[in-house]
Every structure is written in structure tokens, then in C-alpha cells.
Design a protein around this motif. Structure first.
Motif, PDB file in Angstrom:
ATOM      1  N   PRO A 173      54.396  39.744  25.004  1.00 46.59           N
ATOM      2  CA  PRO A 173      53.830  40.718  24.078  1.00 46.59           C
ATOM      3  C   PRO A 173      53.362  42.004  24.753  1.00 46.59           C
ATOM      4  N   LEU A 174      52.911  41.919  26.003  1.00 48.71           N
ATOM      5  CA  LEU A 174      52.448  43.115  26.696  1.00 48.71           C
ATOM      6  C   LEU A 174      53.606  44.079  26.950  1.00 48.71           C
ATOM      7  N   ALA A 175      54.737  43.563  27.403  1.00 46.90           N
ATOM      8  CA  ALA A 175      55.914  44.415  27.644  1.00 46.90           C
ATOM      9  C   ALA A 175      56.418  45.004  26.340  1.00 46.90           C
ATOM     10  N   TRP A 176      56.420  44.202  25.282  1.00 45.57           N
ATOM     11  CA  TRP A 176      56.876  44.691  23.984  1.00 45.57           C
ATOM     12  C   TRP A 176      55.952  45.793  23.483  1.00 45.57           C
ATOM     13  N   THR A 177      54.642  45.606  23.645  1.00 41.21           N
ATOM     14  CA  THR A 177      53.668  46.606  23.219  1.00 41.21           C
ATOM     15  C   THR A 177      53.833  47.891  24.013  1.00 41.21           C
ATOM     16  N   VAL A 184      68.946  45.621  23.090  1.00 42.95           N
ATOM     17  CA  VAL A 184      68.802  44.762  24.267  1.00 42.95           C
ATOM     18  C   VAL A 184      67.440  44.998  24.922  1.00 42.95           C
ATOM     19  N   ALA A 185      67.045  46.261  25.024  1.00 42.50           N
ATOM     20  CA  ALA A 185      65.743  46.579  25.624  1.00 42.50           C
ATOM     21  C   ALA A 185      64.612  45.973  24.797  1.00 42.50           C
ATOM     22  N   GLY A 186      64.742  46.049  23.463  1.00 38.44           N
ATOM     23  CA  GLY A 186      63.725  45.465  22.589  1.00 38.44           C
ATOM     24  C   GLY A 186      63.658  43.956  22.744  1.00 38.44           C
ATOM     25  N   GLU A 187      64.817  43.307  22.792  1.00 37.45           N
ATOM     26  CA  GLU A 187      64.850  41.850  22.963  1.00 37.45           C
ATOM     27  C   GLU A 187      64.323  41.450  24.339  1.00 37.45           C
TER      28      GLU A 187
END
Length: 188
Positions: A28-32, A18-21
Motif C-alpha cells: 500500500p505504501l508504494a501504491w500510495t 503494469v506500474a500500477g499493478e
């Protein structure tokens, strides 16, 4: 009951998913940032659990990183200051041992590179070292078997070549390549 427990997801795994999704959905900044946070979790204790090979692997990876970073710093310093040399007046370019002390202005420039790029690269160095450690252990075993020496002697020989001789050659070569790329001479 067995089928119910098999079909129910692991709460920790689902939280991570869930955190990854959520991070992907946020952009992209949050994912990175989330990926970098996971990389940062690799600490020296992870290396310690893999033994001396992992520490020697980290030393090799750090030496390669430092050589490349110094070469990039050197070339960019020379491009910005074509009449100045990073070397002390008594230094000989093809003898890196004679390079010290480097000039204070260049060291300040390198310090800036190290604080920025070097800090960003730290989690990647840990990850690369952890991935490289098993291959290094195989190399120790191969050298030990071929030279018919105990494994600690093989570790010493490989470490001598990988962490001392190779970085000196890499440093001189990478400085020359980086200066060639930026169309500057390594020394004025």
C-alpha cells in the motif's frame, strides 16, 4: 491488419497498468506514493489552461484550506498553552482584521503545521480546484444572468464573496468549532 491493431494494447497504457499493478503488489505504501506522484503532476499550468476561473477556484480552495488549517493550529496551540493567546494584545476575537500581528510563538507553531500538512495538501488542492472550476464558471454565468451584469462583473462579485467574505466567516467559525472539539476557549 485492422483487427490486429485494435487488439494490440497501447504501450503507454500498458506501461501505466503494469506500474500500477507493480505498486499494488509492492504494498500500500508504494501504491500510495505512485498515486501521490500522479497528483503532483497537476501543476499551475493545468490550471492556466482552464483560464481565470481555475485560478479563482484555486484561490477559493486554498483559502478554505488555510482557514481550516489555521483553526486546527489555533485549537491545538491553545490546548498546549491554555494561558496563552495567539492574538496580539490589542486584537478582538470576532474581528479577524485586528488579529495581526499574531504572536511570534503562534506563527512558528503555524509555520510547522503549514510546512507539514500544507505541503501534503497541495496536490489535493490542485485536484479539488480543477474539479471545482466548472461549477464556479456556471455560478459566474448564473450570477451574470440573474443580476444582468457582464460576466467580469459577476466574476468580481462572486470572487469578493467567495474569497474574502466567506473565508472571514469560515475562519471565525472554524476556530470556534476546533476549540470546542478540543475543549478549550478560543482566547484565554
Amino acid at each position: 491488419p485492422a483487427s490486429a491493431s485494435a487488439s494490440s494494447p497501447d504501450p503507454a497504457a500498458s506501461d501505466a497498468a503494469v506500474a500500477g499493478e507493480t505498486a499494488k503488489a509492492a504494498g500500500p505504501l508504494a501504491w500510495t506514493r505512485q498515486r501521490l506522484r500522479k497528483l503532483r503532476e497537476s501543476k499551475k499550468s493545468d490550471l492556466a489552461s482552464m483560464g481565470a476561473t481555475a485560478f479563482l477556484s484555486y484561490g477559493f480552495v486554498s483559502n478554505v484550506n488555510s482557514c481550516i488549517m489555521l483553526a486546527c493550529t489555533w485549537a491545538s496551540y491553545r490546548a498546549l498553552n491554555p494561558t496563552l493567546s495567539p492574538l496580539a494584545e490589542t486584537a478582538v476575537f470576532f474581528n479577524p482584521i485586528s488579529w495581526f500581528p499574531l504572536k511570534a510563538a503562534f506563527l512558528a507553531y503555524y509555520f510547522g503545521f503549514y510546512l507539514s500538512i500544507g505541503s501534503i495538501m497541495r496536490p489535493f488542492r490542485f485536484g479539488i480546484a480543477l474539479a471545482f472550476a466548472p461549477q464556479l464558471d456556471k455560478l459566474y454565468t448564473t450570477v451574470s444572468r440573474r443580476l444582468r451584469v457582464p460576466k467580469p462583473a459577476a466574476m468580481f462579485l462572486v470572487t469578493l464573496v467567495a474569497n474574502i467574505i466567506f473565508p472571514v466567516v469560515l475562519l471565525v467559525s472554524s476556530v470556534n468549532v476546533a476549540c470546542w472539539v478540543l475543549h478549550v476557549k478560543p482566547v484565554p
